[in-house]
Design an enzyme around this catalytic site. Sequence first.
Site, PDB file in Angstrom:
ATOM      1  CG  LEU A 106      10.824  56.432  80.516  1.00 37.63           C
ATOM      2  CD1 LEU A 106      12.339  56.490  80.416  1.00 37.63           C
ATOM      3  CD2 LEU A 106      10.365  55.104  81.099  1.00 37.63           C
ATOM      4  CB  CYS A 107       5.974  61.658  81.865  1.00 39.32           C
ATOM      5  SG  CYS A 107       7.005  62.835  81.016  1.00 39.32           S
ATOM      6  CG  HIS A 108       6.754  60.201  87.772  1.00 43.69           C
ATOM      7  ND1 HIS A 108       7.977  60.663  87.348  1.00 43.69           N
ATOM      8  CD2 HIS A 108       7.005  59.130  88.556  1.00 43.69           C
ATOM      9  CE1 HIS A 108       8.929  59.895  87.864  1.00 43.69           C
ATOM     10  NE2 HIS A 108       8.367  58.961  88.597  1.00 43.69           N
ATOM     11  CG  MET A 118       8.870  66.134  80.197  1.00 42.71           C
ATOM     12  SD  MET A 118       9.821  66.719  78.761  1.00 42.71           S
ATOM     13  CE  MET A 118       8.884  66.036  77.410  1.00 42.71           C
ATOM     14  CD  GLU A 119       3.948  66.970  83.102  1.00 39.25           C
ATOM     15  OE1 GLU A 119       3.839  65.751  83.279  1.00 39.25           O
ATOM     16  OE2 GLU A 119       5.031  67.580  83.285  1.00 39.25           O
ATOM     17  CG  ASP A 142      -6.264  68.932  62.793  1.00 45.33           C
ATOM     18  OD1 ASP A 142      -6.148  68.243  61.758  1.00 45.33           O
ATOM     19  OD2 ASP A 142      -7.273  68.912  63.513  1.00 45.33           O
TER      20      ASP A 142
END
Length: 159
Positions: A75-77, A113-114, A128
């Site tokens: 739901l992020c833009h 969120m970014e 990793d």
Amino acid sequence: MTQLTHINTAGEAHMVDVSAKNETAREARAEAFVDMQAATLAMIIDGSHHKGDVFATARIAGIQAAKKTWELIPLCHPLLLTKVEVKLEAQPEHNRVRIETCCRLTGKTGVEMEALTAASVAALTIYDMCKAVQKDMIIGPVRLLTKSGGKSGDFKVDI
């Protein structure tokens, strides 16, 4: 209590409509940690890892992740980021790497969120690259440090 913005009156998930919001300068900072054995950290610091420069790879991965957050979090833009910074710091006294990210833009929605995604993916990239040497590394905590701009106001984590 503040309402969840991504849930409509019918209880369904939806993308928030930000079209009526004013554009403001926004910034968010986040951090993540990767705990590891001293020998693994020494290999990163010495640059003796057979896969190459762990920090450079993690930095690029974090930047790429910030730019692709809207593709990863449903739901992020999609945002026009104006700055993405990923700092990596070896902390030999704690046998860990600290990652701090900063994302900026002028826009209608925040960049928390970014910043969190950049920190998380940088940490995952370290894991990793080093998993052949050590599989029991620990990622975390991952958290928002600060955010500024926007309707909800500023936030700074209590340290």
